[in-house]
Design a protein around this motif. Structure first.
Motif, short mmCIF file in Angstrom:
data_model
loop_
_atom_site.label_atom_id
_atom_site.label_comp_id
_atom_site.label_asym_id
_atom_site.label_seq_id
_atom_site.Cartn_x
_atom_site.Cartn_y
_atom_site.Cartn_z
N ALA A 83 0.83 -1.20 0.00
CA ALA A 83 0.00 0.00 0.00
C ALA A 83 0.87 1.24 0.00
CB ALA A 83 -0.91 0.00 1.22
N ALA A 84 0.55 2.21 -0.87
CA ALA A 84 1.35 3.43 -0.97
C ALA A 84 0.79 4.46 0.00
CB ALA A 84 1.31 3.96 -2.39
N THR A 85 1.50 4.74 1.09
CA THR A 85 0.99 5.66 2.11
C THR A 85 1.90 6.84 2.37
OG1 THR A 85 2.03 4.36 3.86
CG2 THR A 85 -0.24 3.81 3.27
N TYR A 86 3.01 6.96 1.64
CA TYR A 86 3.93 8.09 1.84
C TYR A 86 4.30 8.73 0.50
CZ TYR A 86 4.98 7.77 6.82
OH TYR A 86 4.90 7.84 8.19
N GLU A 87 4.36 10.03 0.50
CA GLU A 87 4.87 10.80 -0.62
C GLU A 87 6.30 11.21 -0.31
OE1 GLU A 87 3.93 15.04 -2.92
OE2 GLU A 87 2.91 14.52 -1.06
N VAL A 88 7.19 11.13 -1.30
CA VAL A 88 8.60 11.48 -1.11
C VAL A 88 8.85 12.90 -1.60
CG1 VAL A 88 10.99 10.89 -1.67
CG2 VAL A 88 9.28 9.07 -1.44
N ILE A 89 9.40 13.74 -0.73
CA ILE A 89 9.82 15.09 -1.10
C ILE A 89 11.35 15.13 -1.00
CG2 ILE A 89 9.71 17.54 -0.54
CD1 ILE A 89 6.95 17.02 0.66
N ASP A 90 11.99 15.37 -2.12
CA ASP A 90 13.45 15.35 -2.20
C ASP A 90 14.02 16.65 -1.66
OD1 ASP A 90 16.16 15.23 -2.98
OD2 ASP A 90 15.66 14.03 -4.73
N LEU A 91 14.92 16.55 -0.67
CA LEU A 91 15.58 17.72 -0.11
C LEU A 91 17.02 17.81 -0.58
CD1 LEU A 91 14.28 17.48 3.59
CD2 LEU A 91 13.36 18.84 1.70
N GLY A 92 17.36 17.08 -1.67
CA GLY A 92 18.74 17.01 -2.14
C GLY A 92 19.26 18.34 -2.64
N LEU A 93 20.58 18.44 -2.67
CA LEU A 93 21.26 19.65 -3.12
C LEU A 93 22.26 19.25 -4.19
CD1 LEU A 93 21.72 20.89 0.49
CD2 LEU A 93 20.40 22.12 -1.19
N LEU B 227 20.56 24.02 6.23
CA LEU B 227 19.24 24.26 6.78
C LEU B 227 18.27 24.44 5.62
CD1 LEU B 227 20.10 26.82 9.63
CD2 LEU B 227 19.71 24.36 9.85
N THR B 228 17.11 23.80 5.69
CA THR B 228 16.15 23.89 4.60
C THR B 228 14.74 24.07 5.14
OG1 THR B 228 15.27 22.77 2.65
CG2 THR B 228 15.92 21.38 4.50
N ASP B 229 13.93 24.79 4.39
CA ASP B 229 12.50 24.90 4.70
C ASP B 229 11.68 24.12 3.68
OD1 ASP B 229 12.74 26.44 2.45
OD2 ASP B 229 12.05 28.30 3.37
N GLY B 230 12.33 23.29 2.90
CA GLY B 230 11.66 22.52 1.87
C GLY B 230 11.66 23.21 0.53
N VAL B 231 11.96 24.51 0.51
CA VAL B 231 12.01 25.28 -0.73
C VAL B 231 13.43 25.77 -0.98
CG1 VAL B 231 11.14 27.30 -1.96
CG2 VAL B 231 9.61 26.00 -0.46
N ARG C 9 20.22 10.83 -1.03
CA ARG C 9 19.51 12.10 -0.90
C ARG C 9 18.75 12.15 0.43
NH1 ARG C 9 17.58 13.98 -5.91
NH2 ARG C 9 19.29 14.08 -7.40
N ALA C 10 18.77 13.30 1.06
CA ALA C 10 17.87 13.55 2.18
C ALA C 10 16.47 13.69 1.61
CB ALA C 10 18.27 14.82 2.91
N VAL C 11 15.51 12.96 2.17
CA VAL C 11 14.13 13.01 1.70
C VAL C 11 13.19 13.16 2.89
CG1 VAL C 11 14.53 11.68 -0.40
CG2 VAL C 11 13.91 10.48 1.72
N TYR C 12 12.06 13.79 2.61
CA TYR C 12 11.03 13.97 3.61
C TYR C 12 9.82 13.15 3.17
CZ TYR C 12 7.91 16.44 6.80
OH TYR C 12 7.02 16.74 7.78
N LEU C 13 9.33 12.29 4.05
CA LEU C 13 8.24 11.39 3.72
C LEU C 13 6.97 11.86 4.43
CD1 LEU C 13 10.14 7.99 4.17
CD2 LEU C 13 9.94 9.41 2.12
N VAL C 14 5.96 12.21 3.63
CA VAL C 14 4.72 12.77 4.14
C VAL C 14 3.59 11.77 3.95
CG1 VAL C 14 3.10 14.69 3.95
CG2 VAL C 14 5.53 15.07 3.53
N PRO C 15 2.85 11.41 5.01
CA PRO C 15 1.71 10.50 4.84
C PRO C 15 0.70 11.06 3.84
CG PRO C 15 2.23 10.78 7.16
CD PRO C 15 3.05 11.80 6.42
N ILE C 16 0.21 10.20 2.95
CA ILE C 16 -0.78 10.58 1.95
C ILE C 16 -2.17 10.38 2.53
CG2 ILE C 16 -1.70 10.07 -0.33
CD1 ILE C 16 1.09 9.05 -1.09
N GLU C 17 -2.98 11.41 2.48
CA GLU C 17 -4.36 11.31 2.94
C GLU C 17 -5.25 10.97 1.75
OE1 GLU C 17 -5.61 14.43 5.71
OE2 GLU C 17 -3.60 15.24 5.51
#
Length: 594
Positions: free
Chosen positions: A24-34, A137-141, A546-554
């Motif tokens: 089951a796919a329950t996480y979205e990957v947000i790449d914080l790579g540089l 340091l990152t704010d995701g953007v 890569r540093a990644v941020y995993l966000v639960p998918i609603e």
């Protein structure tokens, strides 16, 4: 660009998501790579406001100081490339030797100079030091580099990039913290007893003093710009310190030098027998300079303990307290150095980490009594041990939640080989009893790195079963464990079906079960100056971290049951996993010394 600040999911909703089918796919990957500045990034910690601290390794355009190399050195680089170029696919033999010797090499030849410095000359103080680790340091953007203690090389505009910058975490209100070495700077030329002249590179403190240059110093930044040094209790000759965690009450914990090893100090300052005050060994025209001699003793000079610091709201007024060790009633003639380290603290002030303890509780300590290093809870002025010596020979506690639950790992022999197994326990229990959940399989090594308030643990574990060795390590995946339901899961089974990422370690999890992790992903391979490598018209790709941020998918859960498992469809090469395994373990660990 996606916003990192997400609505918190309740425990019941999240548990329901994780109870779905294995794919089951329950996480979205947000790449914080540089990718434009460094090759690899690692997730460390994220706060609820969307701020994260990450670590970077292997930056492009390393500033090799060719003016410090002589003709023999250039001859050695040319020979080095000639011997090894067939073993590295994207590098050829030296392409422009004249430009190399002039200090203006083409990218291929610059990489050979970097490899040479970081390989055969790595431990030689007569050559430039390469560490090349970074804090972001990152704010995701936007991601901003944070320079800790590095300095500009005299006469240039280049930072040394010799500091081992280790981020450990970021607080809810944006204070970042960790540890870093001092920069390796060139000393004035020294002529030895063979009339050869060398420039030695050793650590210098912020005032430019090489005597007080340190191997590691704790730091705190409360504004993302200014750096506050956390001075060790024993700061002679630079001392040692590291900040591994900070709670909501501005109490930091970590390690600090607390005294000097008297025997090493005596040897170092001896005026005979190759001590640093020996005129027949130290001085111009002798073997070494005084500064280099002092540096050669520092790795053995300090005794360190777990320490906590109270810090004012503006980052000033640091007050340190030695937390001691678990060694009690040592023999008066026992002069061995006993040590401890604090790795995590909750808002109630309960601290976890590790310490030396007697191996056998029932023996009256003798001068040579056996000692081990085991996970510890520091509370009520006690250092509490809870490791069963019959089954485990070493252990570490790494992170603690406000509930009192904490996690870490213990070493055991499994099928004749030492493996780690993750555990959790409750620091509020009268008798602390570790619990070892089932992980990927019986012989898998696993480590729990972080735990949240709702009882979820994240970490890493081995997913392959073959008999591994130093050159062919087993692949690792990040895991998620739910204490409430006793459910252990490979995080990769929760990613979307089309995901190009393989999560190899999970470092942090907040109370919304959002995870900061490190993952492999394919990208175009770049040369020493950051240019994409093209060979015979084909762009070369490679696996990078890569540093990644995993966000639960609603919402509706995607069914990936018809897609083959990620371990089969997307495995990274053993070479890259070997690289990962060689990174010092205290590096890139969320708020910890491991």
């Amino acid at each position: 660009m996606k916003n990192l600040i997400k609505t918190a999911l309740t425990l019941s909703i999240t548990s329901a998501l994780f109870a779905q089918a294995a794919f089951a796919a329950t996480y979205e990957v947000i790449d914080l790579g540089l990718v434009d500045t460094v090759k690899h990034t690692y997730g460390v910690e994220k706060n609820p406001n969307g701020q994260a601290i990450i670590s970077g390794v292997s930056g492009y355009n390393f500033p090799v100081q060719f003016q410090y190399l002589d003709e023999d050195d250039f001859d050695d680089i040319v020979r080095y490339a000639e011997i090894y170029h067939d073993q590295i696919f994207e590098l050829t033999d030296i392409q422009d030797e004249d430009a190399l010797r002039a200090g203006t090499p083409v990218p291929n030849d610059l990489q050979w100079a970097i490899n040479w410095l970081g390989g055969t000359k790595r431990g030689d103080t007569r050559y430039q030091k390469i560490s090349d680790t970074f804090v972001f340091l990152t704010d995701g953007v936007t991601s901003i580099p944070l320079t800790i203690f590095d300095q500009i090389i005299p006469g240039t505009s280049d930072y040394t990039r010799s500091t081992a910058e280790i981020p450990k975490g970021i607080t809810n209100d944006g204070w970042s913290f960790g540890s870093s070495s001092a920069p390796y700077m060139p000393l004035p030329p020294h002529t030895d007893d063979d009339d050869d002249t060398y420039v030695h590179w050793i650590p210098h403190d912020s005032t430019g003093d090489p005597i007080n240059g340190f191997a590691t110093r704790g730091w705190v930044s409360f504004d993302g710009t200014s750096i506050i040094e956390v001075t060790p209790l024993e700061a002679s000759y630079g001392g040692l310190s590291a900040v591994n965690d900070i709670n909501a009450n501005r109490v930091a914990v970590g390690t600090s030098s607390v005294s000097l090893n008297p025997q090493i100090l005596e040897d170092m300052l001896d005026d005979d027998d190759r001590g640093c005050n020996d005129p027949d060994y130290v001085g111009d025209g002798e073997n070494v300079s005084y500064e280099v001699c002092i540096f050669s003793y520092k790795a053995r000079l300090f005794f360190s303990n777990a320490v906590k610091w109270s810090v004012n709201d503006d980052g000033s007024g640091v007050v340190a307290t030695d937390l001691g060790t678990g060694i009690i009633n040592p023999d008066p003639e026992d002069e061995r150095p006993f040590t401890s380290a604090a790795t995590g603290i909750n808002d109630s002030g309960v601290i976890v980490g590790y310490s030396n303890f007697w191996w056998d509780y029932d023996e009256t300590p003798s001068r040579t009594e056996r000692v081990g290093s085991f996970a510890a809870v520091f509370k009520d002025d006690q250092v509490i041990d809870f490791t069963d010596r019959d089954d485990y020979f070493e252990s570490r506690a790494l992170d603690i939640a406000n509930t009192g639950l904490f996690t870490g790992y213990m070493y055991a022999f499994i099928n004749g080989k030492a493996r780690t197994k993750f555990f959790y326990a409750n620091a509020t229990d009268d008798v602390i009893t570790p619990i070892f959940p089932e992980d990927f399989f019986k012989g898998s090594a696993s480590t729990g790195f972080a735990i949240n308030e709702t009882g979820f643990i994240v970490g890493e574990g081995e997913v392959e079963t073959f008999n591994d060795n130093g050159s062919t390590p087993r692949r690792r995946h990040g895991f998620l464990y739910d204490i409430n339901t006793d459910t252990f899961s490979d995080i990769n089974s929760f990613l979307t079906c089309e995901s190009q990422y393989t999560v190899v370690e999970a470092r942090d999890i907040n109370d919304a079960n959002e995870i900061l992790a490190t993952a492999f992903v394919k990208q175009d391979k770049r040369n020493a100056v950051g240019e994409v490598i093209v060979i015979d018209g084909e762009t070369i790709t490679e696996d990078v971290l890569r540093a990644v941020y995993l966000v639960p998918i609603e919402g509706e859960i995607e069914d990936c049951s018809e897609i083959e498992e990620k371990t089969e469809r997307k495995g990274a090469s053993f070479g890259v996993f070997a690289f990962l395994s060689l990174i010092p373990l205290m590096l890139f660990r969320r708020r910890k010394f491991i």
